[in-house]
Enzyme design. Structure first.
Site, mmCIF file in Angstrom:
data_model
loop_
_atom_site.group_PDB
_atom_site.id
_atom_site.type_symbol
_atom_site.label_atom_id
_atom_site.label_comp_id
_atom_site.label_asym_id
_atom_site.label_seq_id
_atom_site.Cartn_x
_atom_site.Cartn_y
_atom_site.Cartn_z
ATOM 1 N N SER A 1 97.944 4.166 15.071
ATOM 2 C CA SER A 1 97.393 5.523 15.218
ATOM 3 C C SER A 1 96.221 5.603 14.255
ATOM 4 O O SER A 1 96.180 4.862 13.257
ATOM 5 C CB SER A 1 98.448 6.557 14.808
ATOM 6 O OG SER A 1 97.854 7.830 14.628
ATOM 7 N N TYR B 1 104.423 10.860 8.719
ATOM 8 C CA TYR B 1 103.975 10.077 9.884
ATOM 9 C C TYR B 1 102.795 9.190 9.470
ATOM 10 O O TYR B 1 102.771 7.982 9.765
ATOM 11 C CB TYR B 1 103.561 11.036 11.006
ATOM 12 C CG TYR B 1 103.044 10.364 12.257
ATOM 13 C CD1 TYR B 1 103.930 9.810 13.177
ATOM 14 C CD2 TYR B 1 101.676 10.284 12.527
ATOM 15 C CE1 TYR B 1 103.460 9.195 14.336
ATOM 16 C CE2 TYR B 1 101.200 9.675 13.670
ATOM 17 C CZ TYR B 1 102.096 9.126 14.575
ATOM 18 O OH TYR B 1 101.631 8.523 15.718
HETATM 19 N N1 LIG Z 1 100.569 10.869 21.309
HETATM 20 C C1 LIG Z 1 99.783 10.729 20.258
HETATM 21 O O1 LIG Z 1 99.041 11.665 19.873
HETATM 22 C C2 LIG Z 1 99.728 9.413 19.541
HETATM 23 C C3 LIG Z 1 98.588 9.128 18.771
HETATM 24 C C4 LIG Z 1 98.526 7.911 18.094
HETATM 25 C C5 LIG Z 1 99.561 7.020 18.177
HETATM 26 N N2 LIG Z 1 100.661 7.327 18.921
HETATM 27 C C6 LIG Z 1 101.746 6.348 18.940
HETATM 28 O O2 LIG Z 1 101.975 5.930 20.269
HETATM 29 C C7 LIG Z 1 103.326 5.515 20.410
HETATM 30 C C8 LIG Z 1 103.918 6.156 21.647
HETATM 31 O O3 LIG Z 1 103.933 7.562 21.487
HETATM 32 P P1 LIG Z 1 103.795 8.570 22.722
HETATM 33 O O4 LIG Z 1 102.727 9.524 22.383
HETATM 34 O O5 LIG Z 1 103.741 7.839 23.999
HETATM 35 O O6 LIG Z 1 105.188 9.366 22.560
HETATM 36 P P2 LIG Z 1 106.345 9.731 23.603
HETATM 37 O O7 LIG Z 1 105.785 10.178 24.899
HETATM 38 O O8 LIG Z 1 107.239 10.673 22.873
HETATM 39 O O9 LIG Z 1 107.088 8.339 23.807
HETATM 40 C C9 LIG Z 1 107.733 7.735 22.723
HETATM 41 C C10 LIG Z 1 108.530 6.544 23.248
HETATM 42 O O10 LIG Z 1 109.170 5.919 22.140
HETATM 43 C C11 LIG Z 1 110.541 5.770 22.436
HETATM 44 N N3 LIG Z 1 111.333 5.794 21.213
HETATM 45 C C12 LIG Z 1 111.370 6.742 20.243
HETATM 46 N N4 LIG Z 1 112.243 6.413 19.289
HETATM 47 C C13 LIG Z 1 112.796 5.216 19.677
HETATM 48 C C14 LIG Z 1 113.776 4.369 19.116
HETATM 49 N N5 LIG Z 1 114.390 4.667 17.963
HETATM 50 N N6 LIG Z 1 114.082 3.235 19.780
HETATM 51 C C15 LIG Z 1 113.479 2.921 20.938
HETATM 52 N N7 LIG Z 1 112.555 3.678 21.522
HETATM 53 C C16 LIG Z 1 112.214 4.828 20.895
HETATM 54 C C17 LIG Z 1 110.875 6.912 23.389
HETATM 55 O O11 LIG Z 1 111.963 6.543 24.223
HETATM 56 P P3 LIG Z 1 113.474 7.047 24.096
HETATM 57 O O12 LIG Z 1 113.434 8.442 23.556
HETATM 58 O O13 LIG Z 1 113.981 6.948 25.497
HETATM 59 O O14 LIG Z 1 114.113 6.077 23.173
HETATM 60 C C18 LIG Z 1 109.608 6.960 24.216
HETATM 61 O O15 LIG Z 1 109.669 6.027 25.249
HETATM 62 C C19 LIG Z 1 104.023 5.892 19.105
HETATM 63 O O16 LIG Z 1 104.124 4.764 18.279
HETATM 64 C C20 LIG Z 1 103.084 6.905 18.488
HETATM 65 O O17 LIG Z 1 103.197 6.945 17.085
HETATM 66 C C21 LIG Z 1 100.760 8.498 19.615
#
Ligand SMILES: NC(=O)c1ccc[n+]([C@@H]2O[C@H](COP(=O)([O-])OP(=O)(O)OC[C@H]3O[C@@H](n4cnc5c(N)ncnc54)[C@H](OP(=O)(O)O)[C@@H]3O)[C@@H](O)[C@H]2O)c1
Length: 262
Positions: free
Chosen positions: A139, A152
């Site tokens: 991120s 975070y």
């Molecule tokens: N959205 C943003 O603004 C943003 C910006 C920068 C970086 N990111 C990064 O991108 C990545 C994905 O985020 P996203 O935005 O796509 O969020 P999201 O839509 O909430 O998806 C998160 C995913 O992670 C899984 N997850 C969470 N905790 C877990 C665990 N303990 N074990 C296995 N799986 C787990 C969830 O699946 P289950 O709940 O089914 O386990 C879900 O599939 C993250 O690393 C986040 O930090 C996001």
């Protein structure tokens, strides 16, 4: 099937992970989907003709068991996408201690356990002139100490250091490690369009599909570190390196609506 390249995608039940699995499948990859919600990954796997394994990346023993099962089916793993992650909105004094632990164990340590557990498969793919890849979905919070999401940002700083050092460790084995640094992305777990207070910051929110395409491009073009979108985040990252105190102070003035706390 025998010639298909195999990708393991963590956090594939939603958001960036789900979009990445779809993008990889479109490009001919065979995907193994990992997450905690079975019904989600089962449905996506049947749609993209992949496989799934329920896995909580916070649990090191579970990660090792899942990896052993996957490696028994696929001794060669060409790509691991360490994407599973949770938000941690709130400051170091406002969030519950559980949140501090959860973001660290998921966003940082989860990727470490997965990289170690799947390494034998990546090494197998990289043998005899081949290559393999690990993408760590970090991120821009890995380079900017954003106080309104302090725990975070700290976990993402650790994850970026992990990703960069792993890149240096594995390069000679032709296992290439890529860090992808998205800005704000509208997903199920992260909902910046409704939670960010500042309208200017909301203007830079992007969709998960754009990040998925960047992840695949990073692998195909062997880009070590990519920020998406480049503007304005790369400039803020550079400013953080030059005048960290000023950037931290300014960042503290922006942030989330007071009701957002996780
Ligand atoms: N959205 C943003 O603004 C943003 C910006 C920068 C970086 N990111 C990064 O991108 C990545 C994905 O985020 P996203 O935005 O796509 O969020 P999201 O839509 O909430 O998806 C998160 C995913 O992670 C899984 N997850 C969470 N905790 C877990 C665990 N303990 N074990 C296995 N799986 C787990 C969830 O699946 P289950 O709940 O089914 O386990 C879900 O599939 C993250 O690393 C986040 O930090 C996001």
């Amino acid at each position: 099937m025998a010639d298909e390249r195999v990708a393991v995608v963590t956090g594939a039940s939603a958001g960036i992970g789900e979009a990445t699995a779809r993008e990889l499948a479109r490009r001919g990859w065979h995907c193994v989907l990992l997450a905690r919600r079975q019904e989600r990954i089962e449905a996506l796997a049947s749609e993209i003709r992949g496989e799934w394994e329920v896995c909580d990346v916070m649990d090191r023993a579970q990660v090792d068991d899942v990896a052993a099962r996957v490696l028994a089916r696929h001794p060669r793993i060409e790509l691991l996408v360490n994407n599973a992650g949770v938000p941690g909105r709130g400051t170091f004094v406002s969030v519950e201690p559980d949140t501090v632990e959860r973001v660290l164990r998921t966003n940082y340590l989860g990727g470490v356990w997965c990289a170690r557990a799947f390494l034998p498969g990546l090494r197998e793919a990289a043998e005899n002139g081949g290559s393999a890849h690990i993408v760590n979905v970090v991120s821009v919070a890995g380079t900017i100490a954003f106080a309104p999401a302090g725990p975070y940002a700290a976990a993402k700083h650790a994850q970026l250091a992990f990703s960069r050092s792993l890149a240096a460790t594995l390069r000679r084995e032709r296992i290439y490690v890529h860090s992808v640094l998205p800005g704000f992305v509208e997903t199920e777990g992260f909902t910046p369009r409704s939670t960010l207070k500042n309208p200017l910051m909301r203007r830079f929110v992007i969709e998960a599909d754009a990040v998925a395409k960047t992840i695949v491009k990073a692998v195909e073009r062997n880009r070590r570190e990519v920020t998406i979108p480049w503007f304005p985040y790369r400039l803020v990252s550079i400013a953080q390196a030059l005048v960290p105190g000023v950037v931290a102070q300014l960042g503290g003035r922006f942030g989330y609506h007071p009701w957002v706390q996780d």
